[in-house]
Design an enzyme around this catalytic site. Structure first.
Site, short mmCIF file in Angstrom:
data_model
loop_
_atom_site.label_atom_id
_atom_site.label_comp_id
_atom_site.label_asym_id
_atom_site.label_seq_id
_atom_site.Cartn_x
_atom_site.Cartn_y
_atom_site.Cartn_z
N HIS A 12 0.78 -1.20 0.14
CA HIS A 12 -0.09 -0.17 0.08
C HIS A 12 0.92 1.11 0.05
O HIS A 12 2.22 1.00 -0.10
CB HIS A 12 -1.11 0.02 1.17
CG HIS A 12 -0.40 -0.09 2.60
ND1 HIS A 12 0.57 -1.00 3.05
CD2 HIS A 12 -0.51 0.91 3.55
CE1 HIS A 12 0.82 -0.71 4.22
NE2 HIS A 12 0.52 0.23 4.55
N HIS A 50 1.31 3.77 2.10
CA HIS A 50 1.90 4.67 3.32
C HIS A 50 3.45 4.89 3.06
O HIS A 50 4.13 3.93 2.82
CB HIS A 50 1.66 3.72 4.33
CG HIS A 50 -0.09 4.17 4.83
ND1 HIS A 50 -0.61 3.35 5.92
CD2 HIS A 50 -0.95 5.09 4.54
CE1 HIS A 50 -1.88 4.10 6.09
NE2 HIS A 50 -1.98 4.87 5.15
N ASP A 77 6.08 4.42 5.11
CA ASP A 77 7.06 3.78 5.64
C ASP A 77 7.09 2.23 4.99
O ASP A 77 7.78 1.44 5.24
CB ASP A 77 6.37 3.24 7.21
CG ASP A 77 4.99 2.72 7.32
OD1 ASP A 77 4.19 3.26 6.85
OD2 ASP A 77 4.93 1.90 7.88
N HIS A 78 6.32 2.23 4.00
CA HIS A 78 6.39 1.04 2.85
C HIS A 78 6.79 1.38 1.66
O HIS A 78 7.55 0.68 1.10
CB HIS A 78 4.90 0.39 2.70
CG HIS A 78 4.48 -0.17 4.07
ND1 HIS A 78 4.24 -1.68 4.34
CD2 HIS A 78 3.76 0.55 5.04
CE1 HIS A 78 3.76 -1.66 5.53
NE2 HIS A 78 3.43 -0.48 6.04
#
Length: 271
Positions: free
Chosen positions: A72, A74, A76-77
């Site tokens: 996804h 976000h 932090d990904h």
């Protein structure tokens, strides 16, 4: 160092833990490196954030990268995904076309093959609208992104995340376990989960329990829920103070997102 940092899982998975621990990411983001035994190319899932040299580590430690996948959007990904892919000369694929690079968006049920490695795309909206999981048939594993965490439960990040799709997605995951296709869950935060069915059953039961608690809080607050009231900016916080009274207040912001999703779901159910 977390016990799964740098660890191998099944015959095809390795976890490189990003150095971004906090109350939302647990020990940090799990960057999954997948490779068919004997193959040279790898698939990298969620290359993660830029913190403390994680990008440099991925570039230096990983050789031939065939594809980058995002569970996804976000940060932090996904924060370093495009820079990492350009450095390695490969594409980035995600459900949201805005996060793709030199490739088409992922499609539900699509089979991916990279240097002998087989993956199947399972769109699993709920945490976010663009959340996607990946079935790794060779190891009986499901990479769950943030839909299932290695500890605790995930946030349904309203308004992007929605509870109706969340229930549907967890149920789809559960069906894969019941049919024997999946036996372990590889989350994007926290350790690998061996009891896939038990975890998914807990997720469904926990969310239904929270819904019942929200309904009870509404009665305690003497608030008859309606679609209009579900959009009241003050109501979620009042509900959080009742339902999450025994939870550390540092988590109330995340809890409020889930409560907003629960109120929207209940309002739709009552209409």
């Amino acid at each position: 160092m977390s016990p799964w940092e740098g660890g191998s899982f099944g015959a095809r998975g390795e976890c490189l833990l990003a150095p971004n621990p906090n109350i939302m990411t647990l020990d940090g983001t799990n960057t999954w490196v997948l490779r068919e035994p004997g193959a040279s190319q790898v698939v990298v899932v969620d290359p993660g954030p830029i913190e403390d040299g994680h990008l440099g580590r991925l570039v230096s430690e990983l050789g031939d990268v065939g594809l980058v996948l995002l569970t996804h959007h976000h940060y932090d990904h996904a924060e370093v995904a495009h820079e990492f892919a350009r450095t390695k000369g490969c594409a980035v694929r995600a459900v949201d076309p805005a996060y793709c690079l030199d490739a088409d968006p992922l499609r539900d049920g699509e089979d991916l093959t990279v240097d002998g490695l087989s993956l199947r795309v399972l769109t699993t909206p709920g945490h976010t609208a663009d959340s996607v999981s990946f079935v790794l048939p060779g190891d009986g594993a499901l990479l769950t992104g943030d839909m299932v965490l290695g500890r605790g439960t995930t946030v349904v990040a309203h308004p992007d995340g929605q509870l109706g799709p969340y229930f549907d997605s967890i149920s789809r995951m559960r069906e894969l376990v019941l049919t024997g296709e999946v036996s372990t869950l590889w989350p994007a935060h926290g350790p690998v989960l061996a009891d896939a069915l038990g975890v998914l059953d807990f997720y469904l039961a926990h969310r239904r329990e929270r819904l019942a608690q929200v309904e009870s809080a509404l009665r305690e607050l003497a608030v008859p829920l309606s679609a209009e009231l579900a959009e009241d900016d003050t109501l979620p916080r009042r509900v959080v103070e009742v339902v999450y009274a025994d939870v550390d207040e540092s988590l109330w912001g995340a809890a409020e997102l889930s409560v907003r999703a629960q109120l929207a779901y209940l309002a739709t159910r009552e209409s």
